[in-house]
Design a protein around this motif. Structure first.
Motif, PDB file in Angstrom:
ATOM      1  N   UNK A  92      39.739  31.574  47.539  1.00 56.58           N
ATOM      2  CA  UNK A  92      40.133  32.524  48.588  1.00 56.58           C
ATOM      3  C   UNK A  92      40.364  33.876  47.925  1.00 56.58           C
ATOM      4  N   UNK A  93      39.468  34.820  48.194  1.00 55.82           N
ATOM      5  CA  UNK A  93      39.576  36.144  47.583  1.00 55.82           C
ATOM      6  C   UNK A  93      40.562  37.002  48.365  1.00 55.82           C
ATOM      7  N   UNK A  94      41.178  37.973  47.672  1.00 53.36           N
ATOM      8  CA  UNK A  94      42.186  38.815  48.301  1.00 53.36           C
ATOM      9  C   UNK A  94      41.587  40.021  49.026  1.00 53.36           C
ATOM     10  N   UNK A  95      40.335  40.344  48.733  1.00 53.70           N
ATOM     11  CA  UNK A  95      39.613  41.410  49.426  1.00 53.70           C
ATOM     12  C   UNK A  95      38.132  41.062  49.366  1.00 53.70           C
ATOM     13  N   UNK A  96      37.351  41.513  50.345  1.00 54.75           N
ATOM     14  CA  UNK A  96      35.986  40.988  50.513  1.00 54.75           C
ATOM     15  C   UNK A  96      34.979  41.336  49.420  1.00 54.75           C
ATOM     16  N   UNK A  97      35.006  42.527  48.891  1.00 57.40           N
ATOM     17  CA  UNK A  97      34.006  42.944  47.902  1.00 57.40           C
ATOM     18  C   UNK A  97      34.658  43.241  46.554  1.00 57.40           C
ATOM     19  N   UNK A  98      34.038  42.820  45.462  1.00 63.22           N
ATOM     20  CA  UNK A  98      34.572  43.153  44.141  1.00 63.22           C
ATOM     21  C   UNK A  98      34.579  44.662  43.906  1.00 63.22           C
ATOM     22  N   UNK A  99      35.561  45.111  43.145  1.00 64.14           N
ATOM     23  CA  UNK A  99      35.605  46.501  42.690  1.00 64.14           C
ATOM     24  C   UNK A  99      34.594  46.600  41.554  1.00 64.14           C
ATOM     25  N   UNK A 100      33.752  47.617  41.608  1.00 57.63           N
ATOM     26  CA  UNK A 100      32.671  47.743  40.629  1.00 57.63           C
ATOM     27  C   UNK A 100      32.606  49.173  40.119  1.00 57.63           C
ATOM     28  N   UNK A 142      46.003  31.070  40.159  1.00 56.84           N
ATOM     29  CA  UNK A 142      46.809  31.580  39.062  1.00 56.84           C
ATOM     30  C   UNK A 142      45.984  31.752  37.794  1.00 56.84           C
ATOM     31  N   UNK A 143      44.731  31.402  37.847  1.00 48.98           N
ATOM     32  CA  UNK A 143      43.876  31.408  36.661  1.00 48.98           C
ATOM     33  C   UNK A 143      43.113  32.716  36.510  1.00 48.98           C
ATOM     34  N   UNK A 144      42.891  33.079  35.255  1.00 49.24           N
ATOM     35  CA  UNK A 144      42.072  34.242  34.918  1.00 49.24           C
ATOM     36  C   UNK A 144      40.686  33.741  34.521  1.00 49.24           C
ATOM     37  N   UNK A 145      39.660  34.365  35.064  1.00 43.29           N
ATOM     38  CA  UNK A 145      38.278  34.072  34.690  1.00 43.29           C
ATOM     39  C   UNK A 145      37.606  35.385  34.349  1.00 43.29           C
ATOM     40  N   UNK A 146      37.518  35.684  33.051  1.00 41.79           N
ATOM     41  CA  UNK A 146      36.907  36.929  32.607  1.00 41.79           C
ATOM     42  C   UNK A 146      35.779  36.596  31.649  1.00 41.79           C
ATOM     43  N   UNK A 171      50.771  42.080  31.031  1.00 44.41           N
ATOM     44  CA  UNK A 171      49.325  41.855  31.018  1.00 44.41           C
ATOM     45  C   UNK A 171      48.961  40.535  31.655  1.00 44.41           C
ATOM     46  N   UNK A 172      49.742  39.490  31.365  1.00 47.66           N
ATOM     47  CA  UNK A 172      49.487  38.182  31.979  1.00 47.66           C
ATOM     48  C   UNK A 172      49.606  38.254  33.494  1.00 47.66           C
ATOM     49  N   UNK A 208      44.893  35.365  38.705  1.00 46.47           N
ATOM     50  CA  UNK A 208      43.966  35.329  39.835  1.00 46.47           C
ATOM     51  C   UNK A 208      42.776  36.266  39.679  1.00 46.47           C
ATOM     52  N   UNK A 209      42.572  36.793  38.493  1.00 44.50           N
ATOM     53  CA  UNK A 209      41.492  37.756  38.250  1.00 44.50           C
ATOM     54  C   UNK A 209      40.184  37.048  37.913  1.00 44.50           C
ATOM     55  N   UNK A 210      39.136  37.425  38.601  1.00 44.70           N
ATOM     56  CA  UNK A 210      37.771  37.057  38.220  1.00 44.70           C
ATOM     57  C   UNK A 210      37.067  38.364  37.901  1.00 44.70           C
ATOM     58  N   UNK A 211      36.500  38.437  36.699  1.00 43.78           N
ATOM     59  CA  UNK A 211      35.910  39.702  36.280  1.00 43.78           C
ATOM     60  C   UNK A 211      34.777  39.478  35.290  1.00 43.78           C
ATOM     61  N   UNK A 212      33.847  40.413  35.306  1.00 45.60           N
ATOM     62  CA  UNK A 212      32.769  40.457  34.322  1.00 45.60           C
ATOM     63  C   UNK A 212      32.747  41.863  33.769  1.00 45.60           C
TER      64      UNK A 212
END
Length: 187
Positions: A66-74, A94-98, A144-145, A150-154
């Motif tokens: 469940x994303x907190x906003x519809x489109x990723x910030x780019x 609660x997990x970070x995926x970078x 920082x933690x 909840x961050x998913x990032x590339x």
């Protein structure tokens, strides 16, 4: 189109799924590129094509969340010959995926580009919270933690002369890249 020759790839050295995952990454990182992998031994075929590039990658990472906003910030910007491209989207986990990359190489152990990204992200969020008095006058900063929960990032950087630590190229060592990434993310 890549068609593995059975003389080169044996069952012991070739995993269709492993190669598929790597080619999917490359298709995400190189927006608009179409990569087709065919395994004629088992009549399998995968085609990877993502017009959205790393934005599509982040959406892929968040597909079952469940994303907190519809489109990723780019954003994508070049500074001092270094191109920094990043996509960020928070979800309710609660997990970070970078995932971090340098010149399309997956830097699974991070490096200076990832350090700069994380540092700037935390600073930007704290500045925004303070500027908008979101903590109602309390003198508290998020860690920082906390900023990565909840961050998913590339993050993908193109560096003219990358210096990697170790032979596996899994960690970037260029000190100047950290400051460049911090500056771009801060902007």
């Amino acid at each position: 189109t890549f068609r593995p020759d059975e003389k080169i790839f044996t069952d012991a050295t070739f995993s269709f799924d492993t190669l598929s995952n790597r080619l999917r990454e490359l298709a995400f990182l190189n927006q608009g590129t179409r990569i087709t992998l065919v395994d004629e031994r088992e009549d399998k075929e995968h085609t990877f094509h993502y017009e959205g590039g790393i934005i599509s990658f982040v959406k892929f990472l968040n597909a079952n969340k469940s994303v907190l906003y519809p489109e990723p910030v780019y954003f994508k910007k070049e500074k001092e010959g270094v191109i920094v491209e990043a996509a960020v989207q928070y979800n309710d986990s609660y997990n970070e995926q970078v995932f971090s990359f340098v010149n399309n190489i997956n830097t699974i152990h991070g490096g200076t580009h990832l350090t700069g990204f994380r540092s700037a992200l935390t600073r930007v969020l704290n500045d925004y919270i303070r500027k908008n008095d979101m903590l109602k006058g309390l003198n508290i900063a998020i860690s920082g933690d906390d900023s990565r929960e909840g961050l998913s990032s590339v993050i993908s950087v193109k560096v003219p002369n990358p210096q990697f630590e170790g032979q596996t190229k899994t960690k970037l060592g260029n000190g100047e890249v950290e400051g460049i990434v911090k500056s771009i993310v801060g902007d």
